[in-house]
Design a protein around this motif. Structure first.
Motif, PDB file in Angstrom:
ATOM      1  N   TRP A  47      14.451   3.919  16.548  1.00 53.78           N
ATOM      2  CA  TRP A  47      14.433   3.712  15.238  1.00 53.78           C
ATOM      3  C   TRP A  47      13.690   4.958  14.336  1.00 53.78           C
ATOM      4  O   TRP A  47      12.549   4.807  14.510  1.00 53.78           O
ATOM      5  N   THR A  48      14.340   5.881  13.718  1.00 50.59           N
ATOM      6  CA  THR A  48      13.878   6.902  12.884  1.00 50.59           C
ATOM      7  C   THR A  48      13.076   6.404  11.935  1.00 50.59           C
ATOM      8  O   THR A  48      13.816   6.090  10.928  1.00 50.59           O
ATOM      9  N   VAL A  49      11.896   6.628  11.732  1.00 53.34           N
ATOM     10  CA  VAL A  49      11.423   6.488  10.277  1.00 53.34           C
ATOM     11  C   VAL A  49      11.006   7.760   9.453  1.00 53.34           C
ATOM     12  O   VAL A  49      11.459   7.921   8.413  1.00 53.34           O
ATOM     13  N   GLY A  50      10.537   8.758  10.385  1.00 49.45           N
ATOM     14  CA  GLY A  50      10.488  10.092   9.709  1.00 49.45           C
ATOM     15  C   GLY A  50      10.430  11.378  10.630  1.00 49.45           C
ATOM     16  O   GLY A  50      10.237  10.763  11.860  1.00 49.45           O
ATOM     17  N   ASP A  51      10.449  12.420  10.350  1.00 49.42           N
ATOM     18  CA  ASP A  51      10.574  13.569  11.560  1.00 49.42           C
ATOM     19  C   ASP A  51       9.730  14.767  11.188  1.00 49.42           C
ATOM     20  O   ASP A  51       9.607  15.729  12.102  1.00 49.42           O
ATOM     21  N   ASP A  52       8.959  14.499  10.063  1.00 52.30           N
ATOM     22  CA  ASP A  52       7.963  15.656   9.820  1.00 52.30           C
ATOM     23  C   ASP A  52       6.800  15.435   9.125  1.00 52.30           C
ATOM     24  O   ASP A  52       5.742  16.126   9.516  1.00 52.30           O
ATOM     25  N   ILE A  53       6.777  14.467   8.467  1.00 50.96           N
ATOM     26  CA  ILE A  53       5.596  14.232   7.652  1.00 50.96           C
ATOM     27  C   ILE A  53       5.204  12.637   7.411  1.00 50.96           C
ATOM     28  O   ILE A  53       6.142  11.946   7.460  1.00 50.96           O
ATOM     29  N   ALA A  54       4.058  12.275   7.739  1.00 47.29           N
ATOM     30  CA  ALA A  54       3.461  11.014   7.764  1.00 47.29           C
ATOM     31  C   ALA A  54       2.255  10.912   6.634  1.00 47.29           C
ATOM     32  O   ALA A  54       1.521  11.465   6.866  1.00 47.29           O
ATOM     33  N   TRP A  55       2.546   9.644   5.855  1.00 46.46           N
ATOM     34  CA  TRP A  55       1.283   9.285   5.060  1.00 46.46           C
ATOM     35  C   TRP A  55       0.663   8.056   5.601  1.00 46.46           C
ATOM     36  O   TRP A  55       1.481   6.865   5.570  1.00 46.46           O
ATOM     37  N   LEU A  56      -0.567   8.118   6.044  1.00 48.65           N
ATOM     38  CA  LEU A  56      -1.103   7.054   6.602  1.00 48.65           C
ATOM     39  C   LEU A  56      -2.083   6.258   6.075  1.00 48.65           C
ATOM     40  O   LEU A  56      -3.070   7.063   5.605  1.00 48.65           O
ATOM     41  N   HIS A  57      -2.106   4.805   5.954  1.00 53.62           N
ATOM     42  CA  HIS A  57      -2.993   4.082   4.959  1.00 53.62           C
ATOM     43  C   HIS A  57      -3.588   2.875   5.929  1.00 53.62           C
ATOM     44  O   HIS A  57      -2.683   2.356   6.515  1.00 53.62           O
ATOM     45  N   PRO A  58      -4.992   2.759   5.722  1.00 56.22           N
ATOM     46  CA  PRO A  58      -5.550   1.738   6.646  1.00 56.22           C
ATOM     47  C   PRO A  58      -5.027   0.423   5.908  1.00 56.22           C
ATOM     48  O   PRO A  58      -4.890   0.455   4.349  1.00 56.22           O
ATOM     49  N   GLY A  59      -4.415  -0.576   6.555  1.00 56.43           N
ATOM     50  CA  GLY A  59      -3.970  -1.644   5.939  1.00 56.43           C
ATOM     51  C   GLY A  59      -5.190  -2.939   5.960  1.00 56.43           C
ATOM     52  O   GLY A  59      -6.189  -2.592   6.503  1.00 56.43           O
ATOM     53  N   ASP A  60      -4.659  -3.990   5.135  1.00 46.48           N
ATOM     54  CA  ASP A  60      -5.938  -5.302   5.125  1.00 46.48           C
ATOM     55  C   ASP A  60      -6.069  -5.545   6.465  1.00 46.48           C
ATOM     56  O   ASP A  60      -6.938  -6.299   6.551  1.00 46.48           O
ATOM     57  N   ASP A  61      -5.208  -5.714   7.386  1.00 44.32           N
ATOM     58  CA  ASP A  61      -5.179  -6.265   8.728  1.00 44.32           C
ATOM     59  C   ASP A  61      -6.044  -5.243   9.653  1.00 44.32           C
ATOM     60  O   ASP A  61      -6.038  -5.523  10.973  1.00 44.32           O
ATOM     61  N   GLY A  62      -6.546  -3.903   9.173  1.00 50.58           N
ATOM     62  CA  GLY A  62      -7.139  -3.362  10.030  1.00 50.58           C
ATOM     63  C   GLY A  62      -6.325  -2.410  11.071  1.00 50.58           C
ATOM     64  O   GLY A  62      -7.086  -1.480  11.692  1.00 50.58           O
ATOM     65  N   ARG A  63      -4.966  -2.284  10.507  1.00 52.18           N
ATOM     66  CA  ARG A  63      -4.153  -1.296  11.267  1.00 52.18           C
ATOM     67  C   ARG A  63      -4.041  -0.129  10.250  1.00 52.18           C
ATOM     68  O   ARG A  63      -4.125  -0.038   9.115  1.00 52.18           O
TER      69      ARG A  63
END
Ligand code: GTP
Ligand code: SPV
Ligand code: MN
Length: 580
Positions: free
Chosen positions: A271-287
């Motif tokens: 399953w493709t979510v993105g192919d070039d840029i990701a914005w990554l955030h720490p979540g409440d569950d520590g992931r």
């Protein structure tokens, strides 16, 4: 159309009085607007029509021959303090940069239309998304931004509600490389780009906003803006896990993001979510959670074939803008790797002659909506993003770097990312095939000092209770004749499978100083025609060569001086000691 937002209205007025366009058009992003733009571009030669029977709604754009790639030497980070931009960036003082480009913008839109392009990077209703407005005099840029971003009325509504947006001013100017600059003002959340109509230089939502400006915002706000694909891997039990991977430009992100499983792994689904840029955030569950700020693919055309990636091949057969490909006698687009038909014209529109080089420019691109990908993830629009199990770094290296190895923890992973080196590609103007350091595949895109960026990575990791596991891959090892040792493309799933096993604490590995490698039987190689000696080369570490490599990594890290985080230096010392 206009806006009730005073700041936006004022900025558009100011730009118009400086650039002197004949008219102003506020883009609503509608299909009707796009149709009108396409007709205008067909009429004035900006677009050429392709065979509409076999390639419905597909068009060809030929850019100026001196304007076919990003221009890193003309790209600047303009901060008050030069050290904040760092040795990884070209720097100019903000006052000087404004003065220089404002001179070039004066009157540059005379006789042209000024388009106001409101856009949202990320799902319209996501707290992680950020908006911007690009002012441009290029209808080609507008048509591309409509595909690549959530562009138009909905974005404008969000901008009016939030009263905040990144200001991007763009003009193709004279398309003169001597008068071409891509300026970033992170403190003002603004961009000024003039003299190029191509890709990352001109579609300001992409590299300029979503990476160079956003990396600065991410640092302040505690998240990461990265040059990464995001892909979901559904195993035969139906469970989907997500991987984010950072490879330098033209090193395989699009292809990995839409991978087609080989026959022996046919029960897997991608399953493709993105192919070039990701914005990554720490979540409440520590992931760590990732969103794709884009909504389309601006992908490398050459090499896209039925055999290598039928998924991408099918996707670009309708509603696609091709830039700088060749054309067949039947008016179909043609590129190296298409494997059917033959070119009549090259990317410059000249009769094809092999002595002039390839028919399609090596950095020719398709622009296509992500929705046209049959494997587009239903979670790609989820405002919460997807949880990331593994972060994978990679480079294009004919020698040295093994097929895959794993970092022991986040700190080691940050060093692994900081040490990435890769052969340069046609995605940027300049020499191709020269190995250079490209930390986290962000060398051209990190909007501040890499030393501070690595410190930020370490801080983000320290906050994560369940950080992603980290790996390095290399699909591009070659033998003396230049032949690839690894088949790549769909078969890369064999490596990703081992990566997922390792995330669960399974998957056999051998420890080495540089990280853990799969044992010879840990990779599923069924149905694969790779010789034992090639596999041995792909899965071995040459200590002498790696000692040289680490020496070079050490010199590179030293070039960041006192700003280099001590933890990274300590990690480097640990590995050097183990290797000696
Ligand atoms: P940008 O859009 O520039 O950031 O590039 P990207 O990282 O998305 O690269 P992309 O997937 O478009 O691949 C670039 C080139 O590498 C294309 O010509 C592909 O055909 C080729 N390529 C991709 N994956 C592989 C692989 O696994 N093995 C080999 N040998 N070539 C690959
Ligand atoms: C890259 O060069 O990494 C690209 C293409 O993805 S561009 O949009 O031109 O930056
Ligand atoms: Mn890219």
């Amino acid at each position: 159309m206009t806006t009730g937002n005073q700041a936006l209205k004022q900025w558009v007025d100011d730009v118009a009085s400086h650039t002197r366009p004949e008219r102003i058009h506020w883009c609503d992003g509608s299909a009707a607007e796009n149709r009108a733009l396409v007709s205008e571009m067909l009429a004035d030669g900006t677009l050429h029509t392709l065979d509409q029977k076999r390639w419905p709604n597909c068009y060809l754009h030929r850019s100026a021959t001196n304007d076919v790639a990003r221009v890193e030497h003309l790209t600047f980070i303009c901060t008050e303090n030069e050290n904040d931009a760092g040795p990884n960036n070209n720097w100019m003082a903000p006052d000087e940069a404004h003065r220089l480009v404002d001179g070039l913008f004066a009157g540059c839109m005379k006789g042209r239309t000024l388009y106001v392009v409101p856009y949202c990077m990320g799902p319209i209703d996501s707290a992680y998304s950020r908006c911007g407005v690009e002012i441009t005099d290029s209808p080609y840029v507008v048509a591309n931004m409509r595909i690549m971003t959530r562009m138009g009325s909905a974005a404008l509504k969000r901008i009016e509600r939030e009263n905040s947006f990144v200001k991007g001013l763009h003009s193709t100017g004279e398309l003169d490389p001597e008068k071409r600059y891509i300026m970033h003002f992170p403190q003002e959340l603004s961009i000024k780009s003039i003299g190029s109509g191509y890709g990352g230089n001109a579609l300001l939502g992409k590299k300029c906003h979503a990476l160079r400006i956003a990396s600065n915002q991410a640092r302040q706000e505690g998240w990461l803006a990265e040059h990464m694909l995001i892909v979901g891997l559904q195993d035969p039990t139906g469970r989907t896990r997500y991987i984010a991977a950072a490879f330098p430009s033209a090193c395989g992100k699009t292809n990995l993001a839409m991978l087609v499983p080989p026959k022996s792994l046919a029960e897997w689904k991608i399953w493709t979510v993105g192919d070039d840029i990701a914005w990554l955030h720490p979540g409440d569950d520590g992931r760590l959670y990732a969103i794709n700020p884009e909504s389309g693919f601006f992908g490398v055309v050459p090499g896209t074939g039925r055999d290598t990636n039928c998924n991408a091949f099918d996707m670009i057969h309708h509603d696609t803008i091709f830039t700088n490909v060749g054309v067949t006698a039947d008016n179909e687009p043609w590129w190296e790797g298409r494997d059917e038909s033959a070119p009549a014209l090259d990317w410059q529109g000249r009769p094809f002659d092999a002595s002039n080089g390839p028919a399609a420019h090596p950095n020719s691109r398709f622009t296509v909506s992500a929705r046209q990908n049959a494997d587009y993830s239903p979670l790609a629009d989820d405002p919460r993003g997807v949880p990331i199990s593994a972060i994978v770094f990679g480079g294009r290296r004919r020698e040295l770097a093994p097929l895959v190895y794993q970092a022991r923890d986040w700190k080691h992973g940050v060093l692994m990312g900081a040490s990435v080196a890769s052969e340069t590609t046609a995605a940027a103007a300049g020499h191709v095939g020269v190995v250079r350091r490209d930390p986290m595949a962000m060398k051209p895109f990190c909007g501040y000092n890499f030393a501070d960026y690595w410190a930020h990575w370490l801080q983000v990791g320290a906050k994560l209770k369940n950080p992603p596991h980290m790996f390095h891959v290399n699909w591009f090892r070659r033998d003396g004749d230049g032949r690839f040792l690894w088949p790549g493309f769909g078969d890369n799933l064999r490596v990703l499978r081992w990566i997922l096993d390792r995330c669960e604490g399974t998957g056999e590995a051998t420890h080495t100083a540089i990280g853990d490698l799969p044992t010879s039987d840990a990779l599923n190689l069924s149905g694969l025609d790779v010789s034992q000696s090639d596999m041995d080369a792909l899965l071995s570490v040459n200590p002498a060569a790696w000692r040289d490599e680490l020496r070079s990594v050490g010199e590179y890290l030293d070039s960041y001086g006192d700003r280099l985080p001590p933890e990274l230096r300590a990690e480097y010392a640990r590995i050097t000691a183990e290797l000696s």
